[in-house]
Design a protein around this motif. Structure first.
Motif, PDB file in Angstrom:
ATOM      1  N   CYS A 169     -37.454 -16.716  10.599  1.00 58.61           N
ATOM      2  CA  CYS A 169     -36.469 -15.825   9.970  1.00 58.61           C
ATOM      3  C   CYS A 169     -36.945 -15.413   8.585  1.00 58.61           C
ATOM      4  O   CYS A 169     -36.779 -14.250   8.181  1.00 58.61           O
ATOM      5  N   SER A 183     -39.541 -12.738   8.974  1.00 58.43           N
ATOM      6  CA  SER A 183     -38.881 -11.499   9.348  1.00 58.43           C
ATOM      7  C   SER A 183     -38.261 -10.813   8.132  1.00 58.43           C
ATOM      8  O   SER A 183     -38.413  -9.606   7.946  1.00 58.43           O
ATOM      9  N   LEU A 192     -36.382  -9.697  13.728  1.00 55.53           N
ATOM     10  CA  LEU A 192     -36.967 -10.890  14.336  1.00 55.53           C
ATOM     11  C   LEU A 192     -37.458 -10.580  15.749  1.00 55.53           C
ATOM     12  O   LEU A 192     -38.521 -11.044  16.158  1.00 55.53           O
ATOM     13  N   LEU A 219     -41.077  -9.410  16.380  1.00 60.22           N
ATOM     14  CA  LEU A 219     -42.177 -10.368  16.390  1.00 60.22           C
ATOM     15  C   LEU A 219     -42.504 -10.832  17.806  1.00 60.22           C
ATOM     16  O   LEU A 219     -43.616 -11.293  18.067  1.00 60.22           O
TER      17      LEU A 219
END
Length: 83
Positions: free
Chosen positions: A63, A66, A73, A76
């Motif tokens: 997180c 991100s 998120l 990814l």
């Protein structure tokens, strides 16, 4: 006494793919390792291990990546399939 084996030194293929994606996002922004590591509060060496897929990244740290990279998120994990 029973010895518990240590996990292998390299991460899984998902760890490596995730690390490559993080590295690519960092480079796309033309950020050096020092900047992202500083934003995350980790050492450059630790960042390198994450980007190489040698260390697994926990949920909270993911997180943080991100947020620092200003990407969702879910981005990814796009196109990453379970091996």
């Amino acid at each position: 006494m029973t010895l518990v084996p240590f996990p292998p030194p390299s991460g899984s293929s998902v760890d490596r793919m995730l690390g490559r994606r993080l590295s690519a996002e960092r480079r796309r922004r033309e950020w050096d390792e020092d900047r992202l590591a500083g934003d995350l509060g980790i050492s450059v060496g630790k960042l390198r291990r994450f980007e190489a897929g040698l260390d697994r990244i926990g949920a909270a740290r993911l997180c943080s990546f991100s947020q620092a990279l200003e990407i969702p998120l879910s981005a990814l994990f796009a196109d990453i399939v379970n091996p």
